[in-house]
Design an enzyme around this catalytic site. Structure first.
Site, mmCIF file in Angstrom:
data_model
loop_
_atom_site.group_PDB
_atom_site.id
_atom_site.type_symbol
_atom_site.label_atom_id
_atom_site.label_comp_id
_atom_site.label_asym_id
_atom_site.label_seq_id
_atom_site.Cartn_x
_atom_site.Cartn_y
_atom_site.Cartn_z
ATOM 1 N N HIS A 82 0.844 -1.192 0.000
ATOM 2 C CA HIS A 82 0.000 0.000 0.000
ATOM 3 C C HIS A 82 0.883 1.246 0.000
ATOM 4 O O HIS A 82 1.861 1.325 0.737
ATOM 5 C CB HIS A 82 -0.869 0.009 1.259
ATOM 6 C CG HIS A 82 -1.740 1.224 1.360
ATOM 7 N ND1 HIS A 82 -2.935 1.340 0.665
ATOM 8 C CD2 HIS A 82 -1.586 2.386 2.041
ATOM 9 C CE1 HIS A 82 -3.473 2.521 0.933
ATOM 10 N NE2 HIS A 82 -2.678 3.171 1.756
ATOM 11 N N ASP A 161 -15.907 2.363 7.710
ATOM 12 C CA ASP A 161 -14.820 3.298 7.382
ATOM 13 C C ASP A 161 -15.329 4.355 6.408
ATOM 14 O O ASP A 161 -15.000 5.533 6.538
ATOM 15 C CB ASP A 161 -13.620 2.546 6.797
ATOM 16 C CG ASP A 161 -12.544 3.513 6.336
ATOM 17 O OD1 ASP A 161 -12.045 4.281 7.174
ATOM 18 O OD2 ASP A 161 -12.231 3.538 5.122
ATOM 19 N N ARG A 168 -15.467 12.606 8.629
ATOM 20 C CA ARG A 168 -14.163 13.259 8.830
ATOM 21 C C ARG A 168 -13.946 14.357 7.810
ATOM 22 O O ARG A 168 -13.406 15.425 8.105
ATOM 23 C CB ARG A 168 -13.040 12.218 8.735
ATOM 24 C CG ARG A 168 -12.968 11.296 9.940
ATOM 25 C CD ARG A 168 -12.066 10.105 9.660
ATOM 26 N NE ARG A 168 -10.712 10.491 9.347
ATOM 27 C CZ ARG A 168 -9.838 9.732 8.682
ATOM 28 N NH1 ARG A 168 -10.182 8.527 8.268
ATOM 29 N NH2 ARG A 168 -8.616 10.170 8.438
ATOM 30 N N SER A 183 -8.012 3.576 9.403
ATOM 31 C CA SER A 183 -8.763 3.530 8.158
ATOM 32 C C SER A 183 -8.009 2.704 7.107
ATOM 33 O O SER A 183 -8.557 1.788 6.483
ATOM 34 C CB SER A 183 -8.981 4.969 7.673
ATOM 35 O OG SER A 183 -9.394 5.003 6.342
ATOM 36 N N LYS A 187 -8.775 -1.697 5.857
ATOM 37 C CA LYS A 187 -8.994 -2.222 4.504
ATOM 38 C C LYS A 187 -7.980 -3.328 4.184
ATOM 39 O O LYS A 187 -8.304 -4.300 3.503
ATOM 40 C CB LYS A 187 -8.922 -1.076 3.494
ATOM 41 C CG LYS A 187 -10.188 -0.197 3.575
ATOM 42 C CD LYS A 187 -10.099 1.076 2.772
ATOM 43 C CE LYS A 187 -9.415 2.166 3.530
ATOM 44 N NZ LYS A 187 -9.726 3.530 3.229
HETATM 45 N N1 URA Z 1 -6.551 6.900 3.043
HETATM 46 C C1 URA Z 1 -7.465 6.146 3.705
HETATM 47 O O1 URA Z 1 -7.805 5.048 3.265
HETATM 48 N N2 URA Z 1 -7.965 6.601 4.864
HETATM 49 C C2 URA Z 1 -7.605 7.782 5.397
HETATM 50 O O2 URA Z 1 -8.085 8.116 6.449
HETATM 51 C C3 URA Z 1 -6.676 8.562 4.699
HETATM 52 C C4 URA Z 1 -6.148 8.101 3.511
#
Ligand code: URA
Length: 438
Positions: A82, A161, A168, A183, A187
C-alpha cells in the site's frame, strides 16, 4: 453502554476499551449512534489521540463492519502493498508482476484515487478489456492459481470506514494519525493479506508533508498490523518531486511497461526493488535482503517480470499486446511544451505543484466521483539535479483543452526552481519501520 459516555471519556483523554469502540462503530452502522455523536467523537479523538490498543480495536471494528476476504485458498503467504499516495506513483503496476515473477503471491484491493492522478484501478482501466470488477471468487482463485490479482474495492468492504471518512471529510478530522492509520489498515485486514508492505510518502506531493509525521503514521500502522498478527513493514520515501518521468494515467502505464522492460527511471526502479525485497522477505520467499534484491533485479533484466505483467493482463481479460504496442492504449492529446527560463541546475521540482497541474489537466480528481481523462498528463524531461540551458525542454503537458494546458504550464513553471550550482540530492528512501522500531 451509551454513546454519550464514550464521547465524554474520549473528550477527557481516557482510553476506550475494545468493547466501547465496537459499541460505538456498530451503533454508527445500525443508526443507534447519531452522525452528530460520531462527529463529536471524531473531534475528541482528533484532540485526545488514541493509544496502540485503541487504534488496533478501531481497526478491527472497521474491518469487521463488512465483508472480509479469506485468502487461505492461496495455500501460501499473501503479501499486500500500500502506498499513502504521491505524484507519478505507478509503483504497484511494476511491483506486483515483479514480485509475482520472483515467487511471491500478492493480492490487492484498490480504489480510484482521490489524489493528483488516478489510483491503480484508473491506471489499469487504460488497458483495453482489463477487468477490475472481479467477483470475490474470481479474485481468490486468481491469487491461488497465478499468485497475482488486483480488483476494485467493493462498497461492502469496511462500510463503517466509508461512513466515518465521510464525516471526517466535513468535520476537519481527516488528518488525525490514529484515524488515518486505522482507516488504511482496516482495509488491508479485511482484504485478507498475511503481510503488508507500506510505502509511506513524505513531502510536498504526499498526504504527510513532514517526514516526522510520516514516521509517526508508519509506526502507528506497523503497530496495528503487528498486533493483529500481520507482518507489517513500512518504508518512508521521498515525495518532494514526482516519481519517474510521467504523471497521468496512460503515460504512467507506459512508463511502468518500460520499467518492466528494464528501461525504467532510476528512482522508480530503486523504489520497486526495495519495496519488492521487503515483500519477498515478508512473504517468506527469501530470508536475506540482499538475495531478495538480487533476485528481483534478475527478474527485471531477464524479462520474466514483463512476462508476468502480460500474463496478469490476460488473466484479467485485457489485451496484453499493449505491452509491446502502447499505441493500443489510445491516441494521446497534443503536447504543449515548457522550456527552461534560464541556464543552471534544477534545484527542485515541487511535487505538490505538479500534482495541481495534473488535476487541472483532468488527470486526477479534486473530489470523489469526478471523471478523469485517462489520456491527460505530464511528461517531465528534467528533474532535480539536472543541468539545463535556457530554452531546453523541461516538460510537456497533454490535454485536449487549451485553457487547461495554459493553467498547468503556469503551475509547472512555478514547480521548477533553479540554482547556479549542482544541488545536494536528498535520499529516495529515508528510513525503514518494522516491529523493532516501535
Ligand atoms: N486513506 C485512507 O484510506 N484513509 C484515510 O483516512 C486517509 C487516507
Amino acid at each position: 453502554m451509551r454513546a454519550v459516555d464514550i464521547i465524554q471519556k474520549k473528550r477527557d483523554g481516557i482510553s476506550l476499551s475494545a468493547e466501547e469502540i465496537n459499541f460505538f462503530i456498530n451503533g454508527l452502522q445500525n443508526g443507534e449512534t447519531a452522525d452528530y455523536q460520531a462527529a463529536a467523537w471524531l473531534m475528541a479523538v482528533y484532540f485526545s489521540g488514541m493509544d496502540a490498543a485503541e487504534t488496533a480495536a478501531l481497526t478491527m471494528a472497521l474491518a469487521d463492519s463488512g465483508e472480509k476476504i479469506d485468502l487461505s485458498a492461496a495455500g501460501r503467504k499473501v503479501v499486500d502493498k500500500h502506498s499513502t499516495g504521491g505524484v507519478g506513483d505507478k509503483t504497484t503496476l511494476v511491483l506486483l508482476p515483479l514480485v509475482a515473477a520472483a515467487g511471491a503471491a500478492t493480492a490487492k484491493l484498490s480504489g480510484r484515487g482521490l489524489g493528483h492522478t488516478g489510483g491503480t484501478i484508473d491506471k489499469l482501466s487504460c488497458i483495453p478489456g482489463f477487468r477490475t470488477d472481479l467477483s470475490r471468487e474470481e479474485f481468490i482463485n486468481q491469487v491461488a492459481e497465478s499468485g497475482l490479482a488486483v480488483m476494485a474495492q467493493s462498497p461492502g468492504l469496511t462500510p463503517a470506514d466509508g461512513m466515518l471518512y465521510a464525516l471526517r471529510d466535513v468535520t476537519a478530522t481527516v488528518d488525525s494519525i490514529p484515524l488515518i492509520a486505522s482507516s488504511v489498515m482496516s482495509k488491508k485486514i479485511a482484504s485478507g493479506a498475511n503481510a503488508i508492505v507500506l510505502d509511506v510518502k513524505a513531502g510536498s506531493g504526499a498526504f504527510m508533508k513532514e517526514r516526522e509525521n510520516a514516521v509517526l503514521l508508519a509506526k502507528t500502522m506497523v503497530a496495528i498490523g503487528e498486533s493483529l498478527n500481520r507482518r507489517t513493514i513500512a518504508l518512508i520515501t521521498a515525495m518532494d518531486q514526482p516519481l519517474g518521468h510521467t504523471v497521468g494515467n496512460h503515460l504512467e502505464v507506459i512508463e511502468a511497461f518500460e520499467t518492466l522492460k528494464g528501461q525504467g527511471p532510476a528512482d522508480l526502479v530503486e523504489l520497486c526493488l526495495q519495496l519488492g525485497a521487503e515483500m519477498l522477505l515478508a512473504a517468506g520467499v527469501e530470508r536475506e535482503y540482499e538475495a531478495a534484491y538480487v533476485r528481483l533485479s534478475q527478474k527485471l533484466s531477464d524479462g520474466s517480470a514483463l512476462e508476468a505483467m502480460r500474463q496478469w493482463i490476460v488473466r484479467q481479460g485485457g489485451d496484453a499486446g499493449v505491452v509491446d504496442e502502447p499505441q493500443k492504449l489510445g491516441v494521446p492529446h497534443p503536447a504543449r511544451e515548457l522550456l527552461a527560463s534560464t541556464d543552471g541546475y534544477i534545484l527542485g521540482l515541487d511535487a505538490g505543484m505538479v500534482g495541481r497541474a495534473s488535476v487541472l489537466l483532468g488527470a486526477g480528481r479534486s473530489k470523489k466521483g469526478d471523471e478523469i481523462d485517462l489520456m491527460a498528463g505530464i511528461r517531465l524531461n528534467k528533474k532535480t539535479g539536472d543541468m539545463v540551458r535556457k530554452g531546453d525542454l523541461l516538460a510537456e503537458v497533454y490535454t485536449g483543452s487549451g485553457e487547461a494546458a495554459a493553467g498547468a504550464l503556469v503551475y509547472l513553471a512555478d514547480a521548477y526552481t533553479y540554482s547556479t550550482v549542482p544541488p545536494l540530492l536528498t535520499p529516495l528512501i529515508y528510513e525503514r519501520v518494522d516491529r523493532n522500531s516501535l
